[in-house]
Design a protein around this motif. Structure first.
Motif, PDB file in Angstrom:
ATOM      1  N   GLN A  80       0.803  -1.143  -0.032  1.00 38.79           N
ATOM      2  CA  GLN A  80       0.193  -0.043   0.028  1.00 38.79           C
ATOM      3  C   GLN A  80       0.802   1.446  -0.077  1.00 38.79           C
ATOM      4  O   GLN A  80       0.553   2.228  -0.418  1.00 38.79           O
ATOM      5  CB  GLN A  80      -0.988  -0.124   1.072  1.00 38.79           C
ATOM      6  N   ARG A  81       1.961   1.031   0.653  1.00 35.32           N
ATOM      7  CA  ARG A  81       2.854   2.411   0.516  1.00 35.32           C
ATOM      8  C   ARG A  81       3.374   2.597  -0.857  1.00 35.32           C
ATOM      9  O   ARG A  81       3.548   3.627  -1.372  1.00 35.32           O
ATOM     10  CB  ARG A  81       4.121   2.352   1.414  1.00 35.32           C
ATOM     11  N   ILE A  82       3.649   1.534  -1.693  1.00 37.13           N
ATOM     12  CA  ILE A  82       4.049   1.748  -2.945  1.00 37.13           C
ATOM     13  C   ILE A  82       2.905   2.213  -3.969  1.00 37.13           C
ATOM     14  O   ILE A  82       3.151   3.235  -4.807  1.00 37.13           O
ATOM     15  CB  ILE A  82       4.563   0.442  -3.683  1.00 37.13           C
ATOM     16  N   LEU A  83       1.675   1.793  -3.738  1.00 37.74           N
ATOM     17  CA  LEU A  83       0.526   2.100  -4.382  1.00 37.74           C
ATOM     18  C   LEU A  83       0.216   3.510  -3.919  1.00 37.74           C
ATOM     19  O   LEU A  83       0.205   4.405  -4.943  1.00 37.74           O
ATOM     20  CB  LEU A  83      -0.599   1.320  -3.947  1.00 37.74           C
ATOM     21  N   ASP A  84       0.402   3.828  -2.931  1.00 36.34           N
ATOM     22  CA  ASP A  84       0.355   5.290  -2.309  1.00 36.34           C
ATOM     23  C   ASP A  84       1.300   6.476  -3.158  1.00 36.34           C
ATOM     24  O   ASP A  84       0.760   7.595  -3.740  1.00 36.34           O
ATOM     25  CB  ASP A  84       0.410   5.696  -0.923  1.00 36.34           C
ATOM     26  N   ALA A  85       2.376   5.526  -3.317  1.00 36.19           N
ATOM     27  CA  ALA A  85       3.414   6.666  -4.015  1.00 36.19           C
ATOM     28  C   ALA A  85       3.135   6.523  -5.296  1.00 36.19           C
ATOM     29  O   ALA A  85       3.262   7.915  -6.063  1.00 36.19           O
ATOM     30  CB  ALA A  85       4.841   5.996  -3.811  1.00 36.19           C
ATOM     31  N   LEU A  86       2.702   5.712  -6.095  1.00 35.68           N
ATOM     32  CA  LEU A  86       2.124   5.747  -7.472  1.00 35.68           C
ATOM     33  C   LEU A  86       1.014   6.522  -7.676  1.00 35.68           C
ATOM     34  O   LEU A  86       0.765   7.155  -8.779  1.00 35.68           O
ATOM     35  CB  LEU A  86       1.987   4.179  -7.961  1.00 35.68           C
ATOM     36  N   LEU A  87       0.068   6.747  -6.812  1.00 36.14           N
ATOM     37  CA  LEU A  87      -0.987   7.627  -6.827  1.00 36.14           C
ATOM     38  C   LEU A  87      -1.073   8.740  -6.508  1.00 36.14           C
ATOM     39  O   LEU A  87      -1.833   9.600  -6.614  1.00 36.14           O
ATOM     40  CB  LEU A  87      -2.175   6.936  -6.114  1.00 36.14           C
ATOM     41  N   SER A  88       0.261   9.281  -6.020  1.00 36.11           N
ATOM     42  CA  SER A  88       0.339  10.545  -5.391  1.00 36.11           C
ATOM     43  C   SER A  88       0.164  11.775  -6.679  1.00 36.11           C
ATOM     44  O   SER A  88       0.619  11.302  -7.829  1.00 36.11           O
ATOM     45  CB  SER A  88       1.654  10.838  -4.830  1.00 36.11           C
ATOM     46  N   GLY A  89       0.002  12.768  -6.353  1.00 32.96           N
ATOM     47  CA  GLY A  89      -0.156  13.938  -7.237  1.00 32.96           C
ATOM     48  C   GLY A  89       1.253  14.622  -8.059  1.00 32.96           C
ATOM     49  O   GLY A  89       1.191  15.141  -8.715  1.00 32.96           O
ATOM     50  N   SER A  90       2.266  14.316  -7.332  1.00 30.17           N
ATOM     51  CA  SER A  90       3.495  14.656  -7.588  1.00 30.17           C
ATOM     52  C   SER A  90       4.736  13.879  -7.088  1.00 30.17           C
ATOM     53  O   SER A  90       4.492  12.659  -6.270  1.00 30.17           O
ATOM     54  CB  SER A  90       3.944  16.061  -7.216  1.00 30.17           C
ATOM     55  N   GLY A  91       5.894  14.112  -7.555  1.00 30.48           N
ATOM     56  CA  GLY A  91       7.050  13.176  -7.134  1.00 30.48           C
ATOM     57  C   GLY A  91       7.520  12.086  -8.218  1.00 30.48           C
ATOM     58  O   GLY A  91       6.668  11.889  -9.226  1.00 30.48           O
ATOM     59  N   PRO A  92       8.555  11.476  -8.025  1.00 32.64           N
ATOM     60  CA  PRO A  92       9.248  10.649  -8.821  1.00 32.64           C
ATOM     61  C   PRO A  92       8.522   9.550  -9.517  1.00 32.64           C
ATOM     62  O   PRO A  92       8.355   8.882 -10.271  1.00 32.64           O
ATOM     63  CB  PRO A  92      10.541  10.268  -8.397  1.00 32.64           C
ATOM     64  N   ALA A  93       7.642   8.952  -8.397  1.00 33.44           N
ATOM     65  CA  ALA A  93       6.779   7.825  -8.596  1.00 33.44           C
ATOM     66  C   ALA A  93       5.413   7.894  -9.007  1.00 33.44           C
ATOM     67  O   ALA A  93       4.623   7.196  -9.099  1.00 33.44           O
ATOM     68  CB  ALA A  93       6.682   6.866  -7.180  1.00 33.44           C
ATOM     69  N   SER A  94       4.971   9.277  -9.226  1.00 29.54           N
ATOM     70  CA  SER A  94       3.775   9.806  -9.282  1.00 29.54           C
ATOM     71  C   SER A  94       3.166   9.259 -10.816  1.00 29.54           C
ATOM     72  O   SER A  94       3.856   9.954 -11.768  1.00 29.54           O
ATOM     73  CB  SER A  94       3.511  11.401  -9.185  1.00 29.54           C
ATOM     74  N   LEU A  95       2.169   8.759 -10.905  1.00 29.00           N
ATOM     75  CA  LEU A  95       1.542   8.386 -12.394  1.00 29.00           C
ATOM     76  C   LEU A  95       1.215   9.436 -12.896  1.00 29.00           C
ATOM     77  O   LEU A  95       1.033   9.892 -14.038  1.00 29.00           O
ATOM     78  CB  LEU A  95       0.626   7.219 -12.305  1.00 29.00           C
ATOM     79  N   LYS A  96       0.452  10.279 -12.293  1.00 31.19           N
ATOM     80  CA  LYS A  96      -0.039  11.548 -12.475  1.00 31.19           C
ATOM     81  C   LYS A  96       0.903  12.374 -13.249  1.00 31.19           C
ATOM     82  O   LYS A  96       0.699  12.949 -14.306  1.00 31.19           O
ATOM     83  CB  LYS A  96      -0.930  12.229 -11.463  1.00 31.19           C
ATOM     84  N   ALA A  97       2.046  12.729 -12.602  1.00 30.54           N
ATOM     85  CA  ALA A  97       3.052  13.382 -12.933  1.00 30.54           C
ATOM     86  C   ALA A  97       3.599  13.115 -14.359  1.00 30.54           C
ATOM     87  O   ALA A  97       3.825  13.459 -15.472  1.00 30.54           O
ATOM     88  CB  ALA A  97       4.183  13.637 -11.915  1.00 30.54           C
ATOM     89  N   ALA A  98       3.881  11.600 -14.433  1.00 35.10           N
ATOM     90  CA  ALA A  98       4.396  10.924 -15.594  1.00 35.10           C
ATOM     91  C   ALA A  98       3.462  10.964 -16.672  1.00 35.10           C
ATOM     92  O   ALA A  98       3.636  11.619 -17.895  1.00 35.10           O
ATOM     93  CB  ALA A  98       4.735   9.592 -15.472  1.00 35.10           C
ATOM     94  N   ILE A  99       2.126  10.890 -16.688  1.00 32.37           N
ATOM     95  CA  ILE A  99       1.079  10.759 -17.771  1.00 32.37           C
ATOM     96  C   ILE A  99       0.990  12.327 -18.294  1.00 32.37           C
ATOM     97  O   ILE A  99       0.815  12.699 -19.317  1.00 32.37           O
ATOM     98  CB  ILE A  99      -0.185  10.080 -17.221  1.00 32.37           C
ATOM     99  N   GLN A 100       0.791  13.154 -17.169  1.00 31.66           N
ATOM    100  CA  GLN A 100       0.576  14.774 -17.471  1.00 31.66           C
ATOM    101  C   GLN A 100       1.801  15.197 -18.298  1.00 31.66           C
ATOM    102  O   GLN A 100       1.476  16.082 -19.050  1.00 31.66           O
ATOM    103  CB  GLN A 100       0.168  15.377 -16.321  1.00 31.66           C
TER     104      GLN A 100
END
Length: 147
Positions: A76-96
């Motif tokens: 869940q910590r890994i998932l939370d990092a992927l779902l964050s709005g910013s940061g190196p693991a953020s899917l939102k940041a990568a896709i945007q």
């Protein structure tokens, strides 16, 4: 949509997961099996003719990210990092980031624009008989319906 889904998966590959987690595997389609953590572009809906003369269609793409459950807290910590709005693991940041500069079409010209609007369904998922913790990411895609 196949090219668009693949381009979104390519954009998602830019995430950098925390040390020791490995890399995010990605696919532009719903895979038979996954190597976790895994992001994939799933089902979509399209609204045609949002503007006259087929000049605008709008699609909503549901993507999923699944994380292995070796340890539920760590997963869940890994998932939370992927779902964050910013940061190196953020899917939102990568896709945007695939939107490019203002006035430049997104995904290398495949669409006019895209926007990851929300995360939903944070829960346990079963995929091919294996349990994963995961969530859905909803991406709105805008493009010229004539092409």
């Amino acid at each position: 949509m196949a090219e668009i889904r693949e381009a979104i998966a390519d954009a998602a590959r830019a995430v950098v997961l925390p040390a020791g987690v490995g890399t995010l595997t990605c696919s532009g389609h719903t895979p038979d099996s996954v190597i976790a953590p895994h992001f994939f572009a799933g089902e979509y809906s399209v609204e045609f003719d949002k503007a006259m003369n087929r000049s605008l269609d709008e699609a909503e793409l549901t993507c999923r990210v699944l994380v292995g459950r070796n340890d539920d807290t760590t997963a869940q910590r890994i998932l939370d990092a992927l779902l964050s709005g910013s940061g190196p693991a953020s899917l939102k940041a990568a896709i945007q980031a695939a939107n490019g500069a203002p006035g430049v079409p997104a995904l290398g010209g495949l669409v006019e624009a895209l926007h990851l609007t929300r995360v939903q369904g944070y829960r346990w998922y079963e995929h091919q008989g294996t349990q994963y913790v995961g969530a859905e990411l909803i991406i709105r895609i805008f493009g010229d319906g004539r092409s």
